[in-house]
Scaffold this motif. Structure first.
Motif, short mmCIF file in Angstrom:
data_model
loop_
_atom_site.label_atom_id
_atom_site.label_comp_id
_atom_site.label_asym_id
_atom_site.label_seq_id
_atom_site.Cartn_x
_atom_site.Cartn_y
_atom_site.Cartn_z
N PRO A 292 0.83 -1.21 0.00
CA PRO A 292 0.00 0.00 0.00
C PRO A 292 0.87 1.26 0.00
N LEU A 293 0.46 2.25 -0.80
CA LEU A 293 1.18 3.53 -0.86
C LEU A 293 0.36 4.67 -0.25
N ASP A 294 -0.90 4.42 0.04
CA ASP A 294 -1.79 5.41 0.65
C ASP A 294 -1.91 6.70 -0.14
N ASN B 183 -1.94 4.48 -5.39
CA ASN B 183 -2.43 3.91 -4.13
C ASN B 183 -1.73 2.63 -3.69
N TRP B 184 -1.19 1.87 -4.64
CA TRP B 184 -0.49 0.63 -4.30
C TRP B 184 0.40 0.21 -5.45
N VAL B 185 1.36 -0.64 -5.13
CA VAL B 185 2.23 -1.25 -6.14
C VAL B 185 2.31 -2.74 -5.81
N GLN B 186 2.33 -3.58 -6.86
CA GLN B 186 2.33 -5.02 -6.65
C GLN B 186 3.34 -5.69 -7.57
N PRO B 187 4.57 -5.93 -7.08
CA PRO B 187 5.52 -6.71 -7.87
C PRO B 187 5.09 -8.18 -7.90
N ALA B 188 5.43 -8.87 -9.00
CA ALA B 188 5.03 -10.27 -9.14
C ALA B 188 6.09 -11.05 -9.90
N PHE B 189 6.14 -12.34 -9.61
CA PHE B 189 7.00 -13.28 -10.34
C PHE B 189 6.17 -14.52 -10.66
N ARG B 190 6.32 -15.05 -11.89
CA ARG B 190 5.59 -16.25 -12.30
C ARG B 190 6.54 -17.17 -13.05
N ASP C 269 8.16 -14.83 -15.81
CA ASP C 269 7.57 -13.50 -15.91
C ASP C 269 7.94 -12.68 -14.68
N VAL C 270 8.34 -11.45 -14.92
CA VAL C 270 8.60 -10.50 -13.84
C VAL C 270 7.80 -9.26 -14.19
N GLY C 271 7.03 -8.78 -13.24
CA GLY C 271 6.20 -7.63 -13.55
C GLY C 271 5.87 -6.80 -12.33
N VAL C 272 5.22 -5.69 -12.61
CA VAL C 272 4.74 -4.82 -11.55
C VAL C 272 3.40 -4.25 -11.98
N ARG C 273 2.47 -4.23 -11.05
CA ARG C 273 1.14 -3.66 -11.27
C ARG C 273 1.01 -2.47 -10.33
N VAL C 274 0.51 -1.36 -10.85
CA VAL C 274 0.42 -0.13 -10.07
C VAL C 274 -1.02 0.36 -10.06
N GLY C 275 -1.56 0.57 -8.86
CA GLY C 275 -2.90 1.14 -8.70
C GLY C 275 -2.82 2.65 -8.80
N ILE C 276 -3.31 3.19 -9.91
CA ILE C 276 -3.17 4.63 -10.17
C ILE C 276 -4.24 5.40 -9.40
N VAL C 277 -5.49 5.18 -9.73
CA VAL C 277 -6.63 5.70 -8.96
C VAL C 277 -7.62 4.55 -8.82
N ARG C 278 -8.61 4.72 -7.98
CA ARG C 278 -9.59 3.65 -7.77
C ARG C 278 -10.17 3.22 -9.12
N GLY C 279 -10.07 1.91 -9.42
CA GLY C 279 -10.62 1.37 -10.65
C GLY C 279 -9.71 1.48 -11.87
N LEU C 280 -8.50 2.03 -11.71
CA LEU C 280 -7.57 2.17 -12.83
C LEU C 280 -6.19 1.71 -12.38
N ASP C 281 -5.66 0.69 -13.07
CA ASP C 281 -4.30 0.24 -12.77
C ASP C 281 -3.60 -0.14 -14.06
N THR C 282 -2.29 -0.24 -13.97
CA THR C 282 -1.50 -0.64 -15.14
C THR C 282 -0.51 -1.71 -14.71
N THR C 283 -0.20 -2.59 -15.65
CA THR C 283 0.77 -3.66 -15.41
C THR C 283 1.83 -3.60 -16.50
N ILE C 284 3.07 -3.72 -16.10
CA ILE C 284 4.18 -3.85 -17.03
C ILE C 284 4.87 -5.16 -16.68
N GLU C 285 5.06 -5.98 -17.72
CA GLU C 285 5.54 -7.34 -17.48
C GLU C 285 6.54 -7.73 -18.56
#
Length: 185
Positions: A94-96, A108-115, A142-158
């Protein structure tokens, strides 16, 4: 609250059916499931029978911001056997809201991921078969990060690193970079 969620879901499945020798497939010269195992030059995969069986299990676990997913699949299509699995780990931080735009908090948040994914084919096509790639073994990281920009909008780069194992033992790397924007209304 997604950051405080603690649960475990397990789903198993078993599916079996008879492959069709004839089926209407509009716009295709293929006559049914069994035709897909042969090519137009009458070369065919080393299949026998007409049974398709698939079984597997999915496991999804969440513990606070940590999410773990795993899947195992076993497939037998007319004696052509392959199996695979996938494991994924992600952690939501959480980034608050780093700043505000109007009355909305932004970032609002960032989510790193590995698959890691693996597919192991237990059959080989005959030399000259139109689609030898359907029997290649395959590993993907797969290595990626998902970022919560505003409520209901996020982006993922992988970024995906592929290891495709040819019958000769040579590796191909058709790697890829993917960006996705998700909007939930």
């Amino acid at each position: 609250d997604a950051e405080r969620r603690r649960d475990l879901d397990v789903l198993g499945w078993y599916f079996q059916r008879r492959l069709a020798s004839r089926a209407p497939i509009d716009g295709s010269f293929y006559g049914g499931d069994l035709d897909l195992l042969s090519d137009a030059s009458d070369l065919s995969l080393p299949y026998h029978g007409a049974r398709k069986l698939e079984t597997g299990v999915n496991v999804l676990a969440r513990f606070d911001g940590l999410k773990m997913f795993g899947q195992f699949v076993y497939q037998d299509v007319a004696g052509l056997v392959r199996q695979g699995f996938e494991l994924e780990l992600a952690y939501r931080i959480p980034l608050d809201g780093w700043f505000a735009s109007g009355d909305a908090s932004v970032l609002n948040w960032v989510q790193p991921a590995f698959r890691f994914s693996n597919l192991d084919n237990r059959f080989r096509p005959p030399p000259g078969f139109v689609a030898p790639s359907m029997a290649w073994d395959w590993r993907k990281y797969d290595v990626g990060v998902r970022v919560g920009i505003v409520r209901g909008l996020d982006t993922t780069i992988e970024y995906s690193r592929h290891d495709v194992v040819l019958f000769s033992g040579k590796l191909l790397h058709p790697d890829e970079l993917l960006a996705t924007i998700r909007l939930a209304l």
